[in-house]
Design an enzyme around this catalytic site. Structure first.
Site, PDB file in Angstrom:
ATOM      1  CB  SER A  67      -0.957   0.013   1.193  1.00 39.67           C
ATOM      2  OG  SER A  67      -2.045  -0.849   0.961  1.00 39.67           O
ATOM      3  CE  LYS A  70      -4.658   1.758  -0.404  1.00 37.90           C
ATOM      4  NZ  LYS A  70      -4.020   0.480  -0.082  1.00 37.90           N
ATOM      5  CB  SER A 127      -4.284   1.706   4.075  1.00 30.53           C
ATOM      6  OG  SER A 127      -3.452   1.246   3.034  1.00 30.53           O
ATOM      7  CE  LYS A 241      -1.341   4.119   2.654  1.00 29.61           C
ATOM      8  NZ  LYS A 241      -1.246   2.990   3.611  1.00 29.61           N
TER       9      LYS A 241
END
Length: 328
Positions: A67, A70, A127, A241
């Site tokens: 993720s 993202k 997320s 992140k």
């Protein structure tokens, strides 16, 4: 042709001047300040402004980014929002159908309408894989599964993340979906230049208001380094992140600011949820404690004239100078 040649000569000559004429001193970290020993398979510590790598291991090895993907989706979403500040989207059943039941999501519903701004918080705080897919749907319509990853790869190449290939907007596993610690460092550095993304990444909690299909949703960041009550809290961290899939392991890309300097640390494929935060903190601490950044003002770098040659013919000359300060 002349413009291209001028740009190349300017770049090369500027650095030749810089390193040849200035008294620069470098010192490696001594044995009293050894670099941290980490368990992550790949990692990097770099200066956000210059991209200079301070420490790393296998930072150019292709890895599954999970993720942390993202961050690129957020970049494209923020740039879209600049042109469409009031953008909203109605979620389609087709957009949600490929998101696994167990995947991280905020439980978007078919025919639910939300503003893009809320989806961006869901993307980076919770997320939400469904939020990522819905953002792609908003930007590229029914063809998003093909065209949105193309936009992601184009943007990656444009900003210098040249060994990255995305096949989806969320980071769910695909053998052809990969990046490197170095490229993710570049992507995060670029993302932090966008004020909208920067603001979201430093946010701990956010509430999405009631919609036509859902009650209000309370979101909380997965980045433990910015939560004051968490044992991993680091007051210098300005955002980051997380990422996880079985294939990618536990991943994290984070940034911290101290004394006017911003450092970025990326750790990939750790086998422990908490260790990714602990090792990120170790990297950042090592960087701030062992490196300093020196500004070389542009007016201290002398101008030079260079001859321009193309196809063995002299095309004239150019004046080369530093347009801005340099940093070491």
């Amino acid at each position: 042709m002349t413009k291209k040649i001028t740009a190349v000569f300017s770049f090369v000559l500027l650095f030749a001047i810089l390193f040849a004429q200035l008294p620069l001193n470098f010192a490696a970290a001594g044995s009293s300040n050894p670099p941290p020993v980490l368990t992550s398979a790949s990692y990097i510590l770099a200066d956000a402004d210059s991209g200079q790598i301070l420490y790393g291991k296998d930072e150019t090895t292709r890895m599954f980014p999970a993720s942390t993907t993202k961050l690129m989706t957020a970049i494209l979403a923020a740039e879209y929002a600049e042109q469409h500040p009031e953008a909203t989207v109605t979620v389609t059943k087709q957009t949600l159908e490929d998101i696994p039941t167990a995947a991280s999501k905020i439980d978007l519903k078919a025919d639910e309408t939300l503003p893009l701004s809320d989806l961006m918080y869901a993307l980076l705080l919770s997320s939400g894989n469904d939020a990522a897919a819905t953002i792609a749907q908003l930007i590229d319509g029914d063809a998003w599964k093909t065209t949105f990853p193309e936009k992601m790869n184009q943007k990656a190449a444009e900003i210098g993340a040249s060994d990255t290939h995305f096949t989806n907007p969320h980071g769910l596993h695909d053998d052809e979906h990969y990046s490197t610690a170095k490229d993710l460092c570049t992507i995060l550095a670029y993302a932090l230049k966008n004020k909208t993304v920067q603001e979201i990444l430093k946010t701990e909690t956010y509430t999405i208001g009631e919609t036509n299909k859902s009650d209000a949703r309370d979101l909380k960041t997965t980045n433990e380094l910015i939560i004051p009550t968490d044992t991993n809290y680091d007051p210098n961290v300005i955002g980051g992140k997380t990422g996880f899939t079985e294939e990618a392991g536990y991943c994290f890309a984070g940034a911290a600011r101290k004394g006017g300097n911003v450092l970025i640390a990326v750790v990939l494929k750790n086998d422990d949820d908490q260790k990714r935060f602990e090792e990120t903190a170790k990297l950042l601490s090592y960087g701030f404690n062992n490196f300093t950044k020196t500004e070389i003002p542009s007016d201290s770098i002398p101008r030079k004239k260079v001859g321009l040659v193309a196809e063995d013919k002299r095309m004239g000359e150019a004046s080369v100078y530093a347009g801005s300060s340099a940093y070491l």
